[in-house]
Design a protein around this motif. Structure first.
Motif, PDB file in Angstrom:
ATOM      1  N   TYR A 199       0.842  -1.204   0.000  1.00 64.42           N
ATOM      2  CA  TYR A 199       0.000   0.000   0.000  1.00 64.42           C
ATOM      3  C   TYR A 199       0.873   1.248   0.000  1.00 64.42           C
ATOM      4  CZ  TYR A 199      -3.847  -3.119   1.243  1.00 64.42           C
ATOM      5  OH  TYR A 199      -4.789  -4.130   1.244  1.00 64.42           O
ATOM      6  N   HIS A 200       0.323   2.315  -0.559  1.00 72.08           N
ATOM      7  CA  HIS A 200       0.942   3.629  -0.436  1.00 72.08           C
ATOM      8  C   HIS A 200       0.501   4.256   0.890  1.00 72.08           C
ATOM      9  CE1 HIS A 200       2.834   4.565  -4.403  1.00 72.08           C
ATOM     10  NE2 HIS A 200       2.125   3.491  -4.754  1.00 72.08           N
ATOM     11  N   TRP A 201       1.478   4.811   1.623  1.00 68.65           N
ATOM     12  CA  TRP A 201       1.231   5.468   2.915  1.00 68.65           C
ATOM     13  C   TRP A 201       1.563   6.943   2.779  1.00 68.65           C
ATOM     14  CZ3 TRP A 201       0.080   2.379   7.417  1.00 68.65           C
ATOM     15  CH2 TRP A 201       0.042   1.010   7.152  1.00 68.65           C
ATOM     16  N   ASP A 202       0.792   7.769   3.425  1.00 65.53           N
ATOM     17  CA  ASP A 202       0.951   9.222   3.339  1.00 65.53           C
ATOM     18  C   ASP A 202       2.188   9.647   4.149  1.00 65.53           C
ATOM     19  OD1 ASP A 202       0.723  11.974   3.383  1.00 65.53           O
ATOM     20  OD2 ASP A 202      -1.462  11.932   3.491  1.00 65.53           O
ATOM     21  N   TRP A 203       3.269   9.895   3.447  1.00 66.82           N
ATOM     22  CA  TRP A 203       4.505  10.328   4.103  1.00 66.82           C
ATOM     23  C   TRP A 203       4.448  11.819   4.446  1.00 66.82           C
ATOM     24  CZ3 TRP A 203       9.972   9.385   1.487  1.00 66.82           C
ATOM     25  CH2 TRP A 203      10.974   9.608   2.441  1.00 66.82           C
ATOM     26  N   GLU A 212       9.241  12.834  -0.584  1.00 67.86           N
ATOM     27  CA  GLU A 212       8.216  12.267  -1.455  1.00 67.86           C
ATOM     28  C   GLU A 212       6.866  12.338  -0.747  1.00 67.86           C
ATOM     29  OE1 GLU A 212       8.851  11.382  -4.463  1.00 67.86           O
ATOM     30  OE2 GLU A 212      11.051  11.356  -4.386  1.00 67.86           O
ATOM     31  N   LEU A 213       5.804  12.237  -1.521  1.00 67.26           N
ATOM     32  CA  LEU A 213       4.466  12.293  -0.938  1.00 67.26           C
ATOM     33  C   LEU A 213       4.118  11.011  -0.196  1.00 67.26           C
ATOM     34  CD1 LEU A 213       2.511  13.955  -3.886  1.00 67.26           C
ATOM     35  CD2 LEU A 213       3.226  15.028  -1.736  1.00 67.26           C
ATOM     36  N   THR A 214       4.569   9.867  -0.693  1.00 67.45           N
ATOM     37  CA  THR A 214       4.193   8.577  -0.103  1.00 67.45           C
ATOM     38  C   THR A 214       5.394   7.639  -0.055  1.00 67.45           C
ATOM     39  OG1 THR A 214       3.611   7.460  -2.182  1.00 67.45           O
ATOM     40  CG2 THR A 214       1.890   8.796  -1.142  1.00 67.45           C
ATOM     41  N   TYR A 215       5.242   6.578   0.727  1.00 65.74           N
ATOM     42  CA  TYR A 215       6.122   5.416   0.667  1.00 65.74           C
ATOM     43  C   TYR A 215       5.215   4.192   0.652  1.00 65.74           C
ATOM     44  CZ  TYR A 215       5.267   5.326   5.735  1.00 65.74           C
ATOM     45  OH  TYR A 215       4.667   5.317   6.977  1.00 65.74           O
ATOM     46  N   THR A 216       5.772   3.025   0.435  1.00 70.47           N
ATOM     47  CA  THR A 216       4.941   1.829   0.318  1.00 70.47           C
ATOM     48  C   THR A 216       5.333   0.787   1.361  1.00 70.47           C
ATOM     49  OG1 THR A 216       6.436   0.862  -1.319  1.00 70.47           O
ATOM     50  CG2 THR A 216       4.570   2.155  -2.147  1.00 70.47           C
ATOM     51  N   HIS A 326      10.289   2.244   5.961  1.00 70.09           N
ATOM     52  CA  HIS A 326      11.634   1.861   5.546  1.00 70.09           C
ATOM     53  C   HIS A 326      12.354   2.952   4.779  1.00 70.09           C
ATOM     54  CE1 HIS A 326      10.153   1.491   1.420  1.00 70.09           C
ATOM     55  NE2 HIS A 326       9.045   1.028   1.983  1.00 70.09           N
ATOM     56  N   VAL A 327      11.647   4.026   4.451  1.00 67.58           N
ATOM     57  CA  VAL A 327      12.218   5.057   3.585  1.00 67.58           C
ATOM     58  C   VAL A 327      13.239   5.927   4.302  1.00 67.58           C
ATOM     59  CG1 VAL A 327      10.331   5.207   1.928  1.00 67.58           C
ATOM     60  CG2 VAL A 327      10.168   6.430   4.106  1.00 67.58           C
ATOM     61  N   GLU A 332      18.013   8.937  11.606  1.00 66.68           N
ATOM     62  CA  GLU A 332      18.534   9.933  10.674  1.00 66.68           C
ATOM     63  C   GLU A 332      17.379  10.819  10.203  1.00 66.68           C
ATOM     64  OE1 GLU A 332      21.701  10.368  10.109  1.00 66.68           O
ATOM     65  OE2 GLU A 332      22.156   8.657  11.415  1.00 66.68           O
ATOM     66  N   PRO A 333      17.460  12.138  10.390  1.00 65.39           N
ATOM     67  CA  PRO A 333      16.366  13.021   9.966  1.00 65.39           C
ATOM     68  C   PRO A 333      16.203  13.023   8.458  1.00 65.39           C
ATOM     69  CG  PRO A 333      18.291  14.310  10.619  1.00 65.39           C
ATOM     70  CD  PRO A 333      18.574  12.883  10.996  1.00 65.39           C
ATOM     71  N   THR A 334      14.971  13.175   8.013  1.00 66.09           N
ATOM     72  CA  THR A 334      14.680  13.236   6.584  1.00 66.09           C
ATOM     73  C   THR A 334      15.255  14.504   5.960  1.00 66.09           C
ATOM     74  OG1 THR A 334      12.632  12.016   6.963  1.00 66.09           O
ATOM     75  CG2 THR A 334      12.809  13.195   4.894  1.00 66.09           C
TER      76      THR A 334
END
Length: 357
Positions: A199-203, A212-216, A326-327, A332-334
């Motif tokens: 599934y795509h999750w709202d990042w 990015e807008l989402t991760y899976t 996992h992204v 570690e900060p984004t």
């Protein structure tokens, strides 16, 4: 490596029901006098030495009497029911800084504390700093009094220490991901396999500065006999608003909704009425957590106040490929941190009232 379970129920200590557990005290670890004395001594030394929270290690504050406590907390998270409640600290007599120091030292022995916000704070607060509700734009779940849906956090371990409880409500609720899956399998074996879908999750709503807008990720995984859960249905549904995200199928929508409905059913969750000094350790992959709504005392200094740690804990747990958040590398900060982080215990234990208002 096997990554699916087929249509068989999952057994083992992680497949618990709240109505059964609540009739026992097996999930509560009561500190011995020697354990409490050691934690108090370490807490006093931590406050006096005032180390940088970003660089201090467990080796700086070694355990002796608390080795069995630490081993039991680790065992229950890694291979047991997925959580444990530690009781017996006398936080009302310590002051908040010493209580926080004890909590942080316990966390160092169970993993690596990681940042919880854009400032990089390693110790954060669960406390209502305004009268916002979850329906208000920008409201943080940790800073409102609403009931929260069951979900997983962005860490291996999430831990809470109760400094002060609510006037009414505010119980911490946990539910077994394994039990939810088994119940889905019993009721709708046609829908249960959809939990293994990606599934795509709202990042972006989790991290406003995400690249990015989402991760899976799938919702559940089963690898080498180990069952794991990663949940938060609102993040899946809100991700559907972004361009390019594949629409959910009717069966996927039905599976996500049923998963959420089962998680809230009477008998499955266990509710814990925190007492001052209680410390809850939870492995995010084993159980979901939420909170009941609550009413605060009118005096600001008596507000319900929990401290929170997020830990990276590498115990070699087998996870499905690209499982969970996992992204980002935990810890570690984004994006580059914004100023204002507090990395000394006396500063960190003071509520940042400008956060989430």
């Amino acid at each position: 490596m096997t990554t699916s379970v087929g249509l068989q129920p999952i057994s083992g200590p992680s497949a618990w029901r709240g109505d059964e557990l609540s009739r026992s005290t097996e999930w509560i670890y009561v500190l011995s006098d020697a354990e409490r004395a050691e934690l108090e001594a370490l807490g006093r030394r931590f406050v006096a030495e005032n180390p940088d929270l970003r660089t201090v290690t467990a080796a700086d504050y070694p355990f002796d009497a608390c080795r069995a406590l630490n081993e039991e907390c680790a065992a229950q998270m890694d291979a047991g029911r997925g959580f444990i409640l530690v009781r017996g600290l006398r936080t009302e007599t310590y002051g908040d800084a010493m209580a926080a120091a004890i909590f942080f030292v316990m966390g160092l022995h169970l993993g690596q504390p990681i940042g919880q916000n854009q400032r990089g704070d390693l110790l954060d607060h669960v406390i209502a700093t305004s009268n916002k509700t979850l329906s208000d734009e920008g409201a943080l779940p940790s800073r409102v009094r609403d009931r929260l849906p069951f979900h997983s956090d962005s860490s291996d371990v999430v831990a809470l220490m109760c400094l002060r409880g609510a006037k009414e409500g505010g119980a911490s609720s946990l539910v077994s991901g394994t039990t939810i899956y088994n119940e889905m399998l019993r009721r709708r074996p046609d829908l249960a396999p959809r939990l293994f879908d990606t599934y795509h999750w709202d990042w972006r709503r989790q991290d406003p500065d995400s690249p990015e807008l989402t991760y899976t990720s799938p919702i559940i995984g089963y690898v080498d006999g180990v069952f794991s859960t990663y949940a938060g249905n609102s993040m899946i549904f809100s991700a559907q608003e972004y361009p390019g995200v594949p629409p959910l199928t009717p069966d996927q929508v039905a599976a996500i909704n049923l998963f959420d409905e089962i998680s809230q059913e009477s008998g499955l969750p266990i509710d814990m009425d925190f007492q001052p000094g209680d410390v809850q350790w939870l492995l995010n992959y084993a159980a979901l957590h939420s909170r009941t709504s609550y009413v605060d005392h009118p005096q600001p200094e008596r507000r319900r106040h929990l401290l929170r740690l997020w830990l990276k804990r590498d115990v070699g747990r087998p996870l499905a490929p690209k499982f969970g958040k996992h992204v980002v590398e935990l810890g570690e900060p984004t994006t580059p941190l914004v100023p204002g982080g507090r990395f000394r215990i006396a500063d960190a234990v003071t509520v940042n009232d400008d956060w989430g208002v």
